[in-house]
Design an enzyme around this catalytic site. Structure first.
Site: not given
Length: 95
Positions: A25-29
């Site tokens: 995952y990243c910051a939003t996804r």
């Protein structure tokens, strides 16, 4: 729907361990590498509560959950992959 229920729904709708190579995952996804795009139930995933949208990019299926939620859902999603009985156990990593 709590974070654990959402993670399980997403897991099932992307095809479970038989269709998942890895997740991160990243910051939003939430980013899921899938083996067969046709097994991903995009409309059903996008209709889940708290899911803001989804798309394929660079071989990844990315589900937009938003800051503050994606890490919680990932923390519930990752253990589902570790219980895989498929050949080539899926891997997870935080990105």
């Amino acid at each position: 729907m709590n974070d654990k229920e959402l993670a399980k729904k997403i897991y099932d709708l992307v095809g479970g361990s038989e269709n998942i190579d890895s997740a991160m995952y990243c910051a939003t996804r939430l980013k899921v590498m899938v083996r067969d795009k046709s097994k991903v139930k995009i409309k059903e995933i996008e209709n889940l509560p708290k899911v803001k949208g989804s798309f394929f990019n660079a071989g990844q299926y990315q589900i937009i959950l938003g800051t503050g939620l994606v890490d919680k859902v990932y923390d519930e999603f990752a253990p589902l992959l570790k219980g895989s009985s498929s050949s080539g156990e899926p891997t997870t990593k935080k990105f």
